[in-house]
Design a protein around this motif. Structure first.
Motif, mmCIF file in Angstrom:
data_model
loop_
_atom_site.group_PDB
_atom_site.id
_atom_site.type_symbol
_atom_site.label_atom_id
_atom_site.label_comp_id
_atom_site.label_asym_id
_atom_site.label_seq_id
_atom_site.Cartn_x
_atom_site.Cartn_y
_atom_site.Cartn_z
ATOM 1 N N VAL A 242 58.931 47.856 48.341
ATOM 2 C CA VAL A 242 59.501 46.541 48.000
ATOM 3 C C VAL A 242 58.494 45.762 47.150
ATOM 4 N N THR A 243 57.219 45.800 47.552
ATOM 5 C CA THR A 243 56.189 45.049 46.821
ATOM 6 C C THR A 243 56.033 45.560 45.400
ATOM 7 N N ARG A 244 56.124 46.880 45.251
ATOM 8 C CA ARG A 244 55.988 47.446 43.899
ATOM 9 C C ARG A 244 57.064 46.914 42.976
ATOM 10 N N VAL A 245 58.260 46.791 43.515
ATOM 11 C CA VAL A 245 59.372 46.273 42.706
ATOM 12 C C VAL A 245 59.088 44.820 42.310
ATOM 13 N N LEU A 246 58.618 44.042 43.271
ATOM 14 C CA LEU A 246 58.315 42.629 42.970
ATOM 15 C C LEU A 246 57.174 42.523 41.961
ATOM 16 N N ALA A 247 56.110 43.298 42.209
ATOM 17 C CA ALA A 247 54.869 43.144 41.432
ATOM 18 C C ALA A 247 55.037 43.524 39.968
ATOM 19 N N THR A 248 55.986 44.401 39.685
ATOM 20 C CA THR A 248 56.165 44.838 38.296
ATOM 21 C C THR A 248 57.103 43.916 37.522
ATOM 22 N N ASP A 249 57.643 42.918 38.197
ATOM 23 C CA ASP A 249 58.464 41.909 37.512
ATOM 24 C C ASP A 249 57.490 40.903 36.896
ATOM 25 N N HIS A 250 57.513 40.779 35.554
ATOM 26 C CA HIS A 250 56.486 39.927 34.926
ATOM 27 C C HIS A 250 56.618 38.467 35.333
ATOM 28 N N ARG A 251 57.802 38.086 35.837
ATOM 29 C CA ARG A 251 57.945 36.691 36.284
ATOM 30 C C ARG A 251 57.232 36.488 37.619
ATOM 31 N N ILE A 252 56.969 37.571 38.335
ATOM 32 C CA ILE A 252 56.340 37.469 39.664
ATOM 33 C C ILE A 252 54.875 37.884 39.604
ATOM 34 N N GLY A 253 54.593 39.061 39.049
ATOM 35 C CA GLY A 253 53.193 39.517 38.916
ATOM 36 C C GLY A 253 52.665 40.127 40.206
ATOM 37 N N PRO A 254 51.527 40.850 40.088
ATOM 38 C CA PRO A 254 51.072 41.664 41.214
ATOM 39 C C PRO A 254 50.146 40.982 42.231
ATOM 40 N N HIS A 255 49.596 39.825 41.895
ATOM 41 C CA HIS A 255 48.533 39.290 42.752
ATOM 42 C C HIS A 255 49.065 38.599 43.998
ATOM 43 N N TYR A 256 48.228 38.628 45.028
ATOM 44 C CA TYR A 256 48.558 37.957 46.298
ATOM 45 C C TYR A 256 49.920 38.392 46.834
ATOM 46 N N LEU A 257 50.154 39.696 46.739
ATOM 47 C CA LEU A 257 51.389 40.252 47.306
ATOM 48 C C LEU A 257 51.051 41.349 48.301
ATOM 49 N N LYS A 258 49.825 41.326 48.838
ATOM 50 C CA LYS A 258 49.440 42.370 49.792
ATOM 51 C C LYS A 258 49.712 41.837 51.191
ATOM 52 N N THR A 259 50.585 42.534 51.894
ATOM 53 C CA THR A 259 50.894 42.056 53.244
ATOM 54 C C THR A 259 49.742 42.369 54.201
ATOM 55 N N GLY A 260 49.702 41.684 55.306
ATOM 56 C CA GLY A 260 48.637 41.929 56.273
ATOM 57 C C GLY A 260 48.671 40.938 57.411
ATOM 58 N N ILE A 261 47.517 40.799 58.027
ATOM 59 C CA ILE A 261 47.388 40.035 59.268
ATOM 60 C C ILE A 261 47.574 38.520 59.070
ATOM 61 N N GLY A 262 47.591 38.085 57.809
ATOM 62 C CA GLY A 262 47.816 36.661 57.532
ATOM 63 C C GLY A 262 46.650 36.047 56.801
ATOM 64 N N TRP A 263 46.885 34.862 56.263
ATOM 65 C CA TRP A 263 45.823 34.198 55.495
ATOM 66 C C TRP A 263 44.966 33.343 56.415
ATOM 67 N N GLY A 264 43.686 33.250 56.031
ATOM 68 C CA GLY A 264 42.756 32.436 56.813
ATOM 69 C C GLY A 264 41.613 32.016 55.914
ATOM 70 N N GLY A 265 40.429 31.873 56.508
ATOM 71 C CA GLY A 265 39.275 31.501 55.708
ATOM 72 C C GLY A 265 39.034 30.007 55.714
ATOM 73 N N SER A 266 38.011 29.625 54.951
ATOM 74 C CA SER A 266 37.579 28.228 54.997
ATOM 75 C C SER A 266 38.476 27.336 54.169
ATOM 76 N N CYS A 267 39.342 27.910 53.347
ATOM 77 C CA CYS A 267 40.091 27.049 52.414
ATOM 78 C C CYS A 267 41.595 26.982 52.674
ATOM 79 N N LEU A 268 42.297 28.132 52.657
ATOM 80 C CA LEU A 268 43.765 28.043 52.677
ATOM 81 C C LEU A 268 44.294 27.249 53.877
ATOM 82 N N PRO A 269 43.871 27.550 55.121
ATOM 83 C CA PRO A 269 44.456 26.806 56.242
ATOM 84 C C PRO A 269 44.190 25.299 56.160
#
Ligand SMILES: NC(=O)c1ccc[n+]([C@@H]2O[C@H](COP(=O)([O-])OP(=O)(O)OC[C@H]3O[C@@H](n4cnc5c(N)ncnc54)[C@H](O)[C@@H]3O)[C@@H](O)[C@H]2O)c1
Length: 429
Positions: free
Chosen positions: A230-257
């Protein structure tokens, strides 16, 4: 070349100090925390950032970068004063601006006339106005938000997507832009408020995007589709692009939350409902719950189970554990009665402070010995190189939860390990 004071020697302050110094400016970096300053002066940086030790060593060695604990000293003759102080979340989600305001007070007292005050810290829209009013119009205030990512911070300073200068005073704005001469990048000049809001909008967009793909991963899981496809289909759409489309445990860190919460709070103050931000937070929490419930089902309950976790930093390549989803998941597992052993190549010291209830093990092989299940929670190259055959023999159980969708499911299956991830459809071999 210019004389610059940078206030705050954290991730941002140290990186911009060393980078500006390497561009030839004379930089004095102020750090009020004696212990932290002492370590820096002894050549031991308090943070891990690839290439930073060398750059600080080089620029300190040739005299273009100096460290001090005394702001008055450093401001003497400075043409620019960069604020790189923390803006953490308050319990209501708003930003704690006490460090920013305290620095503004110090600048009011000690900065030379005409020193340009540059806000690098991420601050809510309108903060530049408040700082300008503290300074009583004596010093121009420019917003120059920072977009660096930990782990690749130096590269991103030197090769940024863009440099954002928010200034209501054209002369001060151009002077700040001039500090970046030598860096080839588009400079976007805006009014100060737009620059402040753009920084939050940028981080909030990344969080929303990650939450979106994570939600699609859970949907893939529930419908027997495959998130990688599913991600490959999204990422190859130039209107969407490939970045920040990796699924996982969730976002965190000192900035996003903290930035999502601060933007939500700004919305509240401004009378605007921020539906997207609320949804992004709810979806983010669902990733950890999915991991916990999957382990619970697979292990027949969590009480008394021993679970190994590979990676506690909020992402690979950093020692920063602030708002780390891995630590949040590990703590949830402990609350459910499991014993959790954790490893991280860089972040174990900080993990000890953030979550002392986790058992820290500094050797991957030792960590895997006798565990009922293993979680891969950061995508470190070191973990990709693990000999899974050996791991399968040393574990008590055989369940691996790949919380970064980083491993080769078939390779793990072939050595007798049972593999699970977020929304990956597994082909049986
Ligand atoms: N870390 C990132 O990846 C990143 C990226 C972009 C923007 N930002 C923003 O930059 C700002 C700084 O973040 P950071 O991660 O570098 O924080 P940090 O906590 O790593 O470092 C902040 C430093 O400022 C010092 N400090 C605290 N109060 C001070 C004061 N009153 N006067 C002088 N120094 C003081 C601290 O001792 C510390 O050394 C925050 O607003 C953050 O949102 C961070």
């Amino acid at each position: 070349m210019s004389a610059i004071t940078v206030i705050g020697a954290g991730y941002v302050g140290l990186v911009i100090s060393a980078c500006f110094a390497s561009l030839g400016h004379n930089v004095r970096c102020v750090e009020p925390d004696d212990r932290r300053l002492g370590r820096i002066l002894e050549g031991q940086l308090p943070i891990h950032e690839p290439g930073l030790d060398d750059l600080v060593g080089e620029t300190s060695g040739n005299g273009t970068l100096q460290f001090t604990g005394v702001i008055e000293e450093s401001l003497d003759g400075s043409e620019f004063a960069f604020m790189a102080v923390p803006t953490p979340s308050m319990p209501d989600g708003s930003s704690d601006l006490s460090a920013v305001m305290s620095v503004a007070d110090q600048l009011k007292q000690h900065a030379d006339d005409g020193t340009v005050v540059v806000i690098k810290s991420t601050v809510p829209v309108g903060t530049g106005d408040s700082v300008a009013s503290i300074l009583g119009g004596r010093l121009p205030v420019v917003s120059n938000p920072e977009f660096l990512r930990e782990g690749t911070a130096i590269k991103e300073f030197m090769e940024p997507d863009r440099i954002v200068i928010g200034a209501d005073d054209d002369k001060a704005g151009s002077a700040v832009a001039g500090l970046y001469n030598g860096i080839s990048s588009e400079v976007i000049t805006t009014d100060r408020r737009s620059a402040e809001l753009a920084k939050y909008a940028s981080n909030a967009y990344l969080a929303v995007r990650l939450s979106f793909i994570n939600e699609i991963a859970l949907l893939s899981q529930a419908t027997n589709a495959d998130i990688d496809s599913v991600t490959r289909v999204l990422a190859t759409d130039h209107r969407i692009g490939p970045h920040y489309l990796k699924t996982g445990i969730g976002w965190g860190g000192s900035c996003l939350p903290k930035d999502v919460s601060a933007l939500e709070h700004s919305g509240k103050t401004a009378g605007v409902e921020t539906h997207m931000l609320k949804a992004a937070k709810v979806a983010n929490a669902a990733q950890i719950e999915f991991l916990v419930s999957t382990l619970k089902t697979q292990l027949g309950g969590l009480s008394g189970k021993v679970i190994g976790m590979l990676g506690t930093a909020f992402k690979a390549g950093t020692d920063d554990v602030r708002e780390s989803p891995a630590i949040a998941a590990a703590v949830r597992l402990v609350q459910e009665g499991a014993e959790v052993r954790v490893h991280d190549p860089l972040a174990l010291e900080r993990t000890a402070l953030a979550a002392p209830e986790l058992h820290r093990v500094n050797d991957v092989e030792k960590l895997t010995f006798g565990v009922d299940a293993l979680i891969l929670s950061t995508d470190c190259p070191e973990y990709r190189a693990i000999d899974w055959n050996r791991v399968s023999q040393s574990m008590k159980g055989n369940f691996i939860f790949d919380a970064r969708n980083a491993l080769d499911a078939q390779a793990l299956n072939s050595v007798g390990l049972q593999y699970a991830a977020y929304g990956r459809r597994l082909r049986s071999n």
